[in-house]
Write an enzyme that holds these catalytic residues in place. Structure first.
Site, PDB file in Angstrom:
ATOM      1  N   ASP A  10      -5.017  -2.130   3.743  1.00 28.28           N
ATOM      2  CA  ASP A  10      -4.751  -2.118   2.354  1.00 28.28           C
ATOM      3  C   ASP A  10      -3.380  -1.578   1.904  1.00 28.28           C
ATOM      4  O   ASP A  10      -3.000  -0.714   2.442  1.00 28.28           O
ATOM      5  CB  ASP A  10      -5.635  -1.068   1.565  1.00 28.28           C
ATOM      6  CG  ASP A  10      -5.451  -1.156   0.091  1.00 28.28           C
ATOM      7  OD1 ASP A  10      -5.020  -2.186  -0.357  1.00 28.28           O
ATOM      8  OD2 ASP A  10      -5.620  -0.105  -0.539  1.00 28.28           O
ATOM      9  N   LYS A  44      -4.587   5.719  -2.626  1.00 25.59           N
ATOM     10  CA  LYS A  44      -4.227   4.745  -1.700  1.00 25.59           C
ATOM     11  C   LYS A  44      -4.256   5.660  -0.175  1.00 25.59           C
ATOM     12  O   LYS A  44      -3.912   6.628   0.115  1.00 25.59           O
ATOM     13  CB  LYS A  44      -2.945   4.333  -1.643  1.00 25.59           C
ATOM     14  CG  LYS A  44      -2.987   3.273  -2.825  1.00 25.59           C
ATOM     15  CD  LYS A  44      -1.438   2.677  -3.375  1.00 25.59           C
ATOM     16  CE  LYS A  44      -1.707   1.574  -4.405  1.00 25.59           C
ATOM     17  NZ  LYS A  44      -0.364   0.992  -4.657  1.00 25.59           N
ATOM     18  N   SER A 113      -7.322   1.654   9.699  1.00 25.82           N
ATOM     19  CA  SER A 113      -7.278   1.401   8.298  1.00 25.82           C
ATOM     20  C   SER A 113      -8.655   2.484   7.990  1.00 25.82           C
ATOM     21  O   SER A 113      -9.501   2.847   8.743  1.00 25.82           O
ATOM     22  CB  SER A 113      -8.104  -0.010   7.934  1.00 25.82           C
ATOM     23  OG  SER A 113      -8.596   0.318   6.723  1.00 25.82           O
ATOM     24  N   ALA A 114      -8.443   3.188   6.895  1.00 23.28           N
ATOM     25  CA  ALA A 114      -9.778   4.105   6.521  1.00 23.28           C
ATOM     26  C   ALA A 114     -10.892   3.309   5.865  1.00 23.28           C
ATOM     27  O   ALA A 114     -11.817   3.925   5.430  1.00 23.28           O
ATOM     28  CB  ALA A 114      -9.076   5.029   5.114  1.00 23.28           C
ATOM     29  N   ASP A 169       1.623   2.210   4.315  1.00 21.60           N
ATOM     30  CA  ASP A 169       1.981   2.106   2.918  1.00 21.60           C
ATOM     31  C   ASP A 169       1.506   3.507   1.975  1.00 21.60           C
ATOM     32  O   ASP A 169       2.177   3.535   1.081  1.00 21.60           O
ATOM     33  CB  ASP A 169       1.338   0.920   1.878  1.00 21.60           C
ATOM     34  CG  ASP A 169      -0.073   1.259   1.695  1.00 21.60           C
ATOM     35  OD1 ASP A 169      -0.762   1.585   2.582  1.00 21.60           O
ATOM     36  OD2 ASP A 169      -0.603   1.159   0.465  1.00 21.60           O
TER      37      ASP A 169
HETATM   38  P1  B16 Z   1     -13.423   1.572   1.674  1.00 21.86           P
HETATM   39  P2  B16 Z   1      -6.251   1.488   4.250  1.00 21.86           P
HETATM   40  C1  B16 Z   1      -8.078   2.558   2.322  1.00 21.86           C
HETATM   41  O1  B16 Z   1      -7.710   1.365   3.049  1.00 21.86           O
HETATM   42  C2  B16 Z   1      -7.616   2.264   0.827  1.00 21.86           C
HETATM   43  O2  B16 Z   1      -6.174   2.447   0.736  1.00 21.86           O
HETATM   44  C3  B16 Z   1      -8.288   3.122   0.048  1.00 21.86           C
HETATM   45  O3  B16 Z   1      -7.740   3.086  -1.399  1.00 21.86           O
HETATM   46  C4  B16 Z   1      -9.853   3.301   0.037  1.00 21.86           C
HETATM   47  O4  B16 Z   1     -10.424   4.305  -0.605  1.00 21.86           O
HETATM   48  C5  B16 Z   1     -10.274   3.423   1.643  1.00 21.86           C
HETATM   49  O5  B16 Z   1      -9.509   2.394   2.348  1.00 21.86           O
HETATM   50  C6  B16 Z   1     -11.692   3.312   1.958  1.00 21.86           C
HETATM   51  O6  B16 Z   1     -11.782   2.092   1.666  1.00 21.86           O
HETATM   52  O7  B16 Z   1     -13.960   2.112   0.370  1.00 21.86           O
HETATM   53  O8  B16 Z   1     -13.344   0.335   1.855  1.00 21.86           O
HETATM   54  O9  B16 Z   1     -14.195   2.084   2.655  1.00 21.86           O
HETATM   55  O10 B16 Z   1      -5.217   1.621   3.195  1.00 21.86           O
HETATM   56  O11 B16 Z   1      -6.390   2.754   5.066  1.00 21.86           O
HETATM   57  O12 B16 Z   1      -6.436   0.223   5.014  1.00 21.86           O
HETATM   58 MG    MG Z   2      -2.999   1.264   2.798  1.00 22.98          MG
END
Ligand code: B16
Ligand code: MG
Length: 216
Positions: A10, A44, A113-114, A169
């Site tokens: 993201d 984020k 990614s989170a 980011d």
């Molecule tokens: P989910 P990233 C993150 O993605 C988002 O930036 C963050 O806003 C979101 O809460 C988190 O993933 C969890 O996402 O609800 O889909 O498990 O920037 O680490 O790719």
């Molecule tokens: Mg991100």
């Protein structure tokens, strides 16, 4: 030295922040809280559970465990409906070109990614096949700024952390990359992401020659 490249999802590959924002905003309405774009900045790179905790703090609402679980499901269901029609047009500028250039040079690529929804999103936008390793919110116990997500990705790629380059980011993500001893390329405001080794205002500004300089 073999290099490895790790991408956050993201804000680096796609802009799903706008969908997360809508889903959190409608949940906030139930709490009589006016959730703003500025509030969303703090979410984020932050896990879903931690994001809900932040929202409850903002709304000054003390929720039961049952309520929290209900809202986490509600938020994710809404988010999933918002991203259901995502396609390749939502890939951020220049990202496909970077991934293609890396693939052509056989540089291993990971996702760090989170998000727990990372794999279906990569599938929807047609980028899944570029990734040798996927590490997302389902795999890690400790969220960014802990380096676990990126260290697990480096291990999966078989590349030493100091030879990995991370594209991020979020402030928490930049901190995680630096804690993992990796080179960090940030996308966003250099005043906020000043701990990164390089910073670009948007992915469109990352040139092919800059990417080559990271490989060399
Ligand atoms: P989910 P990233 C993150 O993605 C988002 O930036 C963050 O806003 C979101 O809460 C988190 O993933 C969890 O996402 O609800 O889909 O498990 O920037 O680490 O790719
Ligand atoms: Mg991100």
């Amino acid at each position: 030295m073999p290099k490895g490249f790790i991408f956050d999802l993201d804000g680096v590959i796609v802009d799903t922040a706008k969908y997360h924002f809508k889903a959190w905003q409608s949940l906030a309405k139930n709490l009589q809280y006016n959730f703003t774009e500025q509030d969303n900045e703090q979410f984020k790179g932050v896990s879903r559970v931690r994001s809900l905790e932040l929202l409850l703090e903002m709304a000054q609402y003390k929720a039961t465990q049952e309520e929290k679980e209900h809202w986490l499901t509600e938020k994710n269901d809404h988010y999933l409906s918002l991203i259901s029609n995502m396609n390749a047009s939502e890939i951020l500028p220049g990202i496909t070109e970077i991934l293609t250039a890396l693939k052509a040079q056989k540089i291993p690529i990971a996702l760090g990614s989170a998000s727990k929804n990372a794999k279906p999103i990569l599938k929807k936008v047609g980028l899944l096949s570029y990734f040798d390793v996927l590490v997302d919110g389902n795999e890690v116990a400790k969220a960014k700024p802990d380096p676990e997500v990126f260290l697990t990705a480096a291990k999966g790629l078989g590349v030493a952390p100091e030879n990995c380059v991370v594209f991020e980011d979020a402030l928490a993500g930049v901190a995680a990359a630096k804690a993992a001893q990796m080179v960090c390329v940030a996308i966003g405001d250099p005043a906020i992401l000043f701990k990164a080794d390089h910073c670009f205002a948007s992915t469109a500004e990352i040139t092919p020659s800059f990417v080559q300089s990271l490989i060399a």
